[in-house]
Enzyme design. Structure first.
Site, PDB file in Angstrom:
ATOM      1  N   VAL A 111       0.907  -1.147   0.000  1.00 31.21           N
ATOM      2  CA  VAL A 111       0.000   0.000   0.000  1.00 31.21           C
ATOM      3  C   VAL A 111       0.949   1.201   0.000  1.00 31.21           C
ATOM      4  O   VAL A 111       1.514   1.552   1.027  1.00 31.21           O
ATOM      5  CB  VAL A 111      -0.935   0.001   1.226  1.00 31.21           C
ATOM      6  CG1 VAL A 111      -1.821   1.246   1.216  1.00 31.21           C
ATOM      7  CG2 VAL A 111      -1.788  -1.270   1.258  1.00 31.21           C
ATOM      8  N   PRO A 112       1.171   1.797  -1.182  1.00 30.00           N
ATOM      9  CA  PRO A 112       2.343   2.659  -1.403  1.00 30.00           C
ATOM     10  C   PRO A 112       2.261   4.073  -0.832  1.00 30.00           C
ATOM     11  O   PRO A 112       2.235   5.066  -1.563  1.00 30.00           O
ATOM     12  CB  PRO A 112       2.448   2.678  -2.922  1.00 30.00           C
ATOM     13  CG  PRO A 112       1.038   2.555  -3.383  1.00 30.00           C
ATOM     14  CD  PRO A 112       0.387   1.621  -2.397  1.00 30.00           C
ATOM     15  N   CYS A 113       2.293   4.179   0.484  1.00 29.41           N
ATOM     16  CA  CYS A 113       2.285   5.500   1.114  1.00 29.41           C
ATOM     17  C   CYS A 113       3.564   6.277   0.804  1.00 29.41           C
ATOM     18  O   CYS A 113       3.572   7.511   0.893  1.00 29.41           O
ATOM     19  CB  CYS A 113       2.062   5.371   2.618  1.00 29.41           C
ATOM     20  SG  CYS A 113       3.177   4.245   3.447  1.00 29.41           S
ATOM     21  N   HIS A 114       4.627   5.573   0.401  1.00 28.70           N
ATOM     22  CA  HIS A 114       5.877   6.260   0.059  1.00 28.70           C
ATOM     23  C   HIS A 114       5.742   7.102  -1.211  1.00 28.70           C
ATOM     24  O   HIS A 114       6.578   7.960  -1.476  1.00 28.70           O
ATOM     25  CB  HIS A 114       7.024   5.247  -0.110  1.00 28.70           C
ATOM     26  CG  HIS A 114       6.815   4.264  -1.208  1.00 28.70           C
ATOM     27  ND1 HIS A 114       5.995   3.157  -1.080  1.00 28.70           N
ATOM     28  CD2 HIS A 114       7.301   4.217  -2.469  1.00 28.70           C
ATOM     29  CE1 HIS A 114       6.004   2.471  -2.211  1.00 28.70           C
ATOM     30  NE2 HIS A 114       6.788   3.098  -3.076  1.00 28.70           N
ATOM     31  N   ARG A 115       4.672   6.903  -1.969  1.00 25.81           N
ATOM     32  CA  ARG A 115       4.455   7.662  -3.209  1.00 25.81           C
ATOM     33  C   ARG A 115       3.723   8.982  -2.978  1.00 25.81           C
ATOM     34  O   ARG A 115       3.377   9.664  -3.941  1.00 25.81           O
ATOM     35  CB  ARG A 115       3.683   6.800  -4.218  1.00 25.81           C
ATOM     36  CG  ARG A 115       4.467   5.599  -4.690  1.00 25.81           C
ATOM     37  CD  ARG A 115       3.719   4.793  -5.733  1.00 25.81           C
ATOM     38  NE  ARG A 115       4.407   3.527  -5.957  1.00 25.81           N
ATOM     39  CZ  ARG A 115       3.797   2.395  -6.252  1.00 25.81           C
ATOM     40  NH1 ARG A 115       2.480   2.363  -6.399  1.00 25.81           N
ATOM     41  NH2 ARG A 115       4.492   1.290  -6.409  1.00 25.81           N
TER      42      ARG A 115
END
Length: 164
Positions: free
Chosen positions: A131-135
């Site tokens: 779940v790409p919160c780094h994006r």
């Protein structure tokens, strides 16, 4: 029942958690909110954890994973809505907290939504990377707010060739 297994990533050891529904957590050891929500998990590599490890192997080899493991998002209704929006951010791209807030406002029928409220939900994401919160980045593309640390966020974005 909750299950956990360890994964050695190029950016440090990680813990993967699952239940009978899917992956429920993925944390870098020592990150903010590390292992949040886990209560007496059993050490066991489930089918879901095995699938997450395959996904991570693809991801850390520099390839866009060709599947998403089964996920079990657990949080408030608002958090889950935000996390589902994160899942729609394409590999190799970023969105700002403001853009994400606009998407959430539109979906909920509100005129506007606080970027800070969205940021709070993003920050409590229990399933790092998949779940790409780094994006999610600041208004001018600055790297802000990653529970795994800004240095890791930078490395993840470089891996996806977003940063040079």
């Amino acid at each position: 029942m909750q299950y956990i297994s360890e994964y050695q990533s190029p950016m440090g050891r990680m813990t993967i958690a699952s239940d009978e529904t899917g992956i429920s957590g993925l944390w870098f050891d020592g990150q903010k909110y590390d292992r949040a929500g886990l209560v007496h998990p059993e050490q066991k590599e489930t089918e879901f954890i095995h699938s997450a490890k395959q996904w991570l192997d693809q991801y850390f080899s520099g390839k866009k994973p060709d599947f998403t493991p089964a996920l079990h998002l657990s949080g408030t209704e608002f958090q889950i809505l935000v996390w589902k929006k994160l899942l729609k951010i394409p590999y190799g791209t970023t969105v700002t907290y403001g853009e994400l807030a606009e998407q959430v406002a539109e979906e909920t029928g509100r005129e506007s939504m606080s970027s800070q409220a969205v940021g709070g939900a993003v920050g409590h994401n229990r399933i790092s990377i998949i779940v790409p919160c780094h994006r999610v980045v600041g208004a001018h593309g600055e790297l802000t707010g990653y529970a795994g640390g800004i240095e890791r966020k930078q490395k993840l974005l470089k891996l996806e060739e977003i940063l040079k």
